[in-house]
Design an enzyme around this catalytic site. Structure first.
Site, PDB file in Angstrom:
ATOM      1  N   GLY A 193       3.172  -3.361  -0.474  1.00  0.00           N
ATOM      2  CA  GLY A 193       2.880  -1.928  -0.486  1.00  0.00           C
ATOM      3  C   GLY A 193       4.051  -0.999  -0.213  1.00  0.00           C
ATOM      4  O   GLY A 193       3.899   0.219  -0.286  1.00  0.00           O
ATOM      5  N   ASP A 205      -1.631  -3.247  -8.649  1.00  0.00           N
ATOM      6  CA  ASP A 205      -2.947  -2.900  -8.111  1.00  0.00           C
ATOM      7  C   ASP A 205      -3.039  -1.395  -7.879  1.00  0.00           C
ATOM      8  O   ASP A 205      -2.074  -0.774  -7.415  1.00  0.00           O
ATOM      9  CB  ASP A 205      -3.145  -3.639  -6.776  1.00  0.00           C
ATOM     10  CG  ASP A 205      -4.497  -3.327  -6.162  1.00  0.00           C
ATOM     11  OD1 ASP A 205      -5.508  -3.693  -6.782  1.00  0.00           O
ATOM     12  OD2 ASP A 205      -4.538  -2.700  -5.077  1.00  0.00           O
ATOM     13  N   TYR A 232      -6.770   6.428  -4.730  1.00  0.00           N
ATOM     14  CA  TYR A 232      -5.421   6.523  -4.165  1.00  0.00           C
ATOM     15  C   TYR A 232      -4.828   7.884  -4.540  1.00  0.00           C
ATOM     16  O   TYR A 232      -4.485   8.135  -5.703  1.00  0.00           O
ATOM     17  CB  TYR A 232      -4.520   5.385  -4.654  1.00  0.00           C
ATOM     18  CG  TYR A 232      -4.942   4.008  -4.150  1.00  0.00           C
ATOM     19  CD1 TYR A 232      -5.867   3.863  -3.113  1.00  0.00           C
ATOM     20  CD2 TYR A 232      -4.412   2.845  -4.689  1.00  0.00           C
ATOM     21  CE1 TYR A 232      -6.250   2.616  -2.651  1.00  0.00           C
ATOM     22  CE2 TYR A 232      -4.792   1.586  -4.222  1.00  0.00           C
ATOM     23  CZ  TYR A 232      -5.722   1.487  -3.214  1.00  0.00           C
ATOM     24  OH  TYR A 232      -6.096   0.245  -2.756  1.00  0.00           O
ATOM     25  N   ASN A 292     -13.378  -6.373  -0.305  1.00  0.00           N
ATOM     26  CA  ASN A 292     -13.996  -6.126   1.014  1.00  0.00           C
ATOM     27  C   ASN A 292     -15.477  -6.512   1.063  1.00  0.00           C
ATOM     28  O   ASN A 292     -16.254  -5.893   1.800  1.00  0.00           O
ATOM     29  CB  ASN A 292     -13.815  -4.652   1.423  1.00  0.00           C
ATOM     30  CG  ASN A 292     -12.368  -4.226   1.404  1.00  0.00           C
ATOM     31  OD1 ASN A 292     -11.538  -4.831   2.072  1.00  0.00           O
ATOM     32  ND2 ASN A 292     -12.029  -3.205   0.640  1.00  0.00           N
ATOM     33  N   LEU A 298       1.436  -7.001   5.406  1.00  0.00           N
ATOM     34  CA  LEU A 298       2.376  -6.795   6.521  1.00  0.00           C
ATOM     35  C   LEU A 298       1.741  -5.851   7.547  1.00  0.00           C
ATOM     36  O   LEU A 298       2.443  -5.107   8.235  1.00  0.00           O
ATOM     37  CB  LEU A 298       3.698  -6.229   5.999  1.00  0.00           C
ATOM     38  CG  LEU A 298       4.446  -7.154   5.022  1.00  0.00           C
ATOM     39  CD1 LEU A 298       5.685  -6.474   4.453  1.00  0.00           C
ATOM     40  CD2 LEU A 298       4.835  -8.467   5.712  1.00  0.00           C
ATOM     41  N   GLY A 338       9.446  -2.742   9.514  1.00  0.00           N
ATOM     42  CA  GLY A 338      10.222  -1.686  10.147  1.00  0.00           C
ATOM     43  C   GLY A 338       9.394  -0.566  10.737  1.00  0.00           C
ATOM     44  O   GLY A 338       9.926   0.458  11.142  1.00  0.00           O
TER      45      GLY A 338
HETATM   46  N1  LIG Z   1      -8.826  -3.055  -1.376  1.00  0.00           N
HETATM   47  C1  LIG Z   1      -8.587  -2.283  -0.347  1.00  0.00           C
HETATM   48  O1  LIG Z   1      -9.503  -1.824   0.355  1.00  0.00           O
HETATM   49  C2  LIG Z   1      -7.157  -1.940  -0.003  1.00  0.00           C
HETATM   50  C3  LIG Z   1      -6.865  -1.259   1.182  1.00  0.00           C
HETATM   51  C4  LIG Z   1      -5.530  -0.974   1.452  1.00  0.00           C
HETATM   52  C5  LIG Z   1      -4.527  -1.365   0.558  1.00  0.00           C
HETATM   53  N2  LIG Z   1      -4.865  -2.009  -0.609  1.00  0.00           N
HETATM   54  C6  LIG Z   1      -3.826  -2.462  -1.561  1.00  0.00           C
HETATM   55  O2  LIG Z   1      -2.870  -3.244  -0.864  1.00  0.00           O
HETATM   56  C7  LIG Z   1      -1.571  -2.729  -1.090  1.00  0.00           C
HETATM   57  C8  LIG Z   1      -0.681  -3.035   0.080  1.00  0.00           C
HETATM   58  O3  LIG Z   1      -1.181  -2.406   1.279  1.00  0.00           O
HETATM   59  P1  LIG Z   1      -0.155  -1.818   2.326  1.00  0.00           P
HETATM   60  O4  LIG Z   1       0.677  -0.768   1.679  1.00  0.00           O
HETATM   61  O5  LIG Z   1      -0.894  -1.465   3.557  1.00  0.00           O
HETATM   62  O6  LIG Z   1       0.742  -3.136   2.553  1.00  0.00           O
HETATM   63  P2  LIG Z   1       1.847  -3.586   3.578  1.00  0.00           P
HETATM   64  O7  LIG Z   1       2.877  -4.272   2.750  1.00  0.00           O
HETATM   65  O8  LIG Z   1       1.195  -4.330   4.700  1.00  0.00           O
HETATM   66  O9  LIG Z   1       2.453  -2.266   4.213  1.00  0.00           O
HETATM   67  C9  LIG Z   1       3.339  -1.418   3.534  1.00  0.00           C
HETATM   68  C10 LIG Z   1       3.842  -0.395   4.525  1.00  0.00           C
HETATM   69  O10 LIG Z   1       4.725  -1.048   5.436  1.00  0.00           O
HETATM   70  C11 LIG Z   1       5.914  -0.315   5.569  1.00  0.00           C
HETATM   71  N3  LIG Z   1       7.032  -1.217   5.938  1.00  0.00           N
HETATM   72  C12 LIG Z   1       7.759  -1.125   7.057  1.00  0.00           C
HETATM   73  N4  LIG Z   1       8.706  -2.073   7.086  1.00  0.00           N
HETATM   74  C13 LIG Z   1       8.591  -2.786   5.965  1.00  0.00           C
HETATM   75  C14 LIG Z   1       9.307  -3.893   5.450  1.00  0.00           C
HETATM   76  N5  LIG Z   1      10.347  -4.429   6.088  1.00  0.00           N
HETATM   77  N6  LIG Z   1       8.928  -4.396   4.257  1.00  0.00           N
HETATM   78  C15 LIG Z   1       7.879  -3.854   3.612  1.00  0.00           C
HETATM   79  N7  LIG Z   1       7.160  -2.778   4.058  1.00  0.00           N
HETATM   80  C16 LIG Z   1       7.515  -2.251   5.234  1.00  0.00           C
HETATM   81  C17 LIG Z   1       6.082   0.358   4.234  1.00  0.00           C
HETATM   82  O11 LIG Z   1       6.880   1.510   4.400  1.00  0.00           O
HETATM   83  P3  LIG Z   1       8.013   1.893   3.294  1.00  0.00           P
HETATM   84  O12 LIG Z   1       7.278   2.248   2.039  1.00  0.00           O
HETATM   85  O13 LIG Z   1       8.717   3.025   3.944  1.00  0.00           O
HETATM   86  O14 LIG Z   1       8.873   0.665   3.130  1.00  0.00           O
HETATM   87  C18 LIG Z   1       4.645   0.722   3.891  1.00  0.00           C
HETATM   88  O15 LIG Z   1       4.287   1.952   4.508  1.00  0.00           O
HETATM   89  C19 LIG Z   1      -1.805  -1.250  -1.406  1.00  0.00           C
HETATM   90  O16 LIG Z   1      -0.751  -0.667  -2.131  1.00  0.00           O
HETATM   91  C20 LIG Z   1      -3.067  -1.312  -2.217  1.00  0.00           C
HETATM   92  O17 LIG Z   1      -2.751  -1.646  -3.554  1.00  0.00           O
HETATM   93  C21 LIG Z   1      -6.166  -2.303  -0.890  1.00  0.00           C
END
Ligand SMILES: NC(=O)c1ccc[n+]([C@@H]2O[C@H](COP(=O)([O-])OP(=O)(O)OC[C@H]3O[C@@H](n4cnc5c(N)ncnc54)[C@H](OP(=O)(O)O)[C@@H]3O)[C@@H](O)[C@H]2O)c1
Length: 314
Positions: free
Chosen positions: A278, A56, A61, A166, A219, A226
């Site tokens: 993510g 995705d 981004y 959204n 998450l 973490g």
């Molecule tokens: N459509 C929309 O409006 C929208 C909005 C936001 C996001 N998205 C999509 O959704 C994806 C995921 O969103 P997100 O990045 O917020 O998802 P997430 O998986 O909820 O959060 C990822 C974040 O959590 C941290 N983290 C801490 N501990 C972790 C662990 N044990 N395992 C995994 N992650 C941990 C990661 O840091 P580290 O990298 O240091 O591990 C990273 O900064 C994005 O990449 C994007 O493609 C879409």
């Protein structure tokens, strides 16, 4: 990894998706370094090797840098493009475009969407986007005009399938009524810290229309894990303390990590929610994939729901 069909399309995706929001290591293009770019490339390759087959992305981004990094990997890794689905989004115009005083806004005009899509294709270095999503609902969205843009992009071979992100269910219904093709996915925020989709009609609509719900920030942007480096303003008030003890207890019983249980909790829903992972840490990307093999019981699922609600179900 297990697979799921994407909406009613002919496409099949890995049960979990990989999200490229954070692959540039920063939100600011000027801050991208060779090292942050290399870490992003490594994350994408780790996801591909762990069996993720849906990537995705979005034009905003890191102002296109995340698409460029994914495009670079697709070019470098032989055979990858044929084996994965490339998803990207458009429709958000940052402030300053085209005039310095232009406000940040949404733009679903046909001319803007077609141009945004073509620019994404160039950054990704590919001929066709597998799934193109409207990123956030434009207050001035005209379903007929969007449908025209979609039809044009599809006829030109630039996009295979379309979806939204959204949206209110009612706006999705309005768009679907105007579109000649079925919408395949609805990307919304869903996690133990963000329960709205279960009760606001979003998941009901996905069940009715056989639209794949994709869960962003599964998450809670790291709050369930973490720690969180970068939260959206709306995520700062999340009350994870309500459910983290229950999550840890269940993780202990199951012999897996807290994050694996939190993802398995999403996978249990019959609408076949697809969490978008993510993290950019390869070991965390691999660990998240374990969730596809954990099947929670209904009792376990409700234990976590009740904790996350902060009160019993009525
Ligand atoms: N459509 C929309 O409006 C929208 C909005 C936001 C996001 N998205 C999509 O959704 C994806 C995921 O969103 P997100 O990045 O917020 O998802 P997430 O998986 O909820 O959060 C990822 C974040 O959590 C941290 N983290 C801490 N501990 C972790 C662990 N044990 N395992 C995994 N992650 C941990 C990661 O840091 P580290 O990298 O240091 O591990 C990273 O900064 C994005 O990449 C994007 O493609 C879409």
């Amino acid at each position: 990894m297990q697979t799921i069909p994407l909406g009613v399309s002919s496409l099949t995706s890995s049960r979990l998706a990989y999200g490229c929001w954070r692959v540039a290591g920063t939100w600011e293009p000027a801050e991208v370094t060779a090292a942050s770019r290399a870490a992003g490339r490594q994350a994408i390759i780790a996801a591909y090797e762990a069996g993720y087959t849906l990537f995705d992305n979005a034009d905003i981004y890191c102002r296109g840098e995340a698409e460029r990094i994914l495009g670079q990997v697709l070019k470098e890794v032989g055979g990858m493009r044929e084996r994965v689905l490339v998803v990207t989004k458009g429709g958000i115009r940052p402030g300053g475009d085209p005039q310095p005083e232009s406000p940040g806004r949404y733009d679903f005009s046909a001319a803007y969407l077609i141009d945004a899509c073509e620019q994404s294709l160039r950054r990704l270095g590919i001929e066709t986007i597998d799934l193109y999503l409207l990123h956030r609902p434009d207050y001035l969205a005209d379903p007929q005009e969007v449908a025209r843009a979609f039809a044009q992009l599809k006829a030109a071979g630039k996009v295979r399938f379309f979806g939204v992100s959204n949206f209110r269910p009612s706006l999705l219904t309005a768009l679907q009524a105007a579109c000649p093709m079925p919408l395949m996915a609805h990307q919304v925020e869903i996690s133990l810290a963000k329960l709205d989709a279960f009760t606001d009609g979003t998941l009901d609509q996905c069940l009715i229309e056989r639209i794949t719900p994709m869960a962003w920030s599964p998450l809670a942007a790291g709050l369930i894990g973490g720690g969180a480096d970068h939260l959206l303003p709306s995520q700062k008030s999340y009350r994870t303390e309500l459910f983290l003890p229950a999550l840890d207890a269940l993780a202990g019983e199951r012999g897996v990590s807290r994050t694996v249980v939190a993802l398995a909790w999403l996978l249990k829903h019959p609408a076949r929610i697809q969490p978008i992972i993510g993290t950019i840490k390869p070991e965390r990307i691999r660990e998240a994939a374990e969730a596809a093999d954990v099947d929670l019981t209904r009792e376990e699922w409700y234990r976590l729901l009740v904790a996350a609600r902060g009160e019993p179900v009525p």
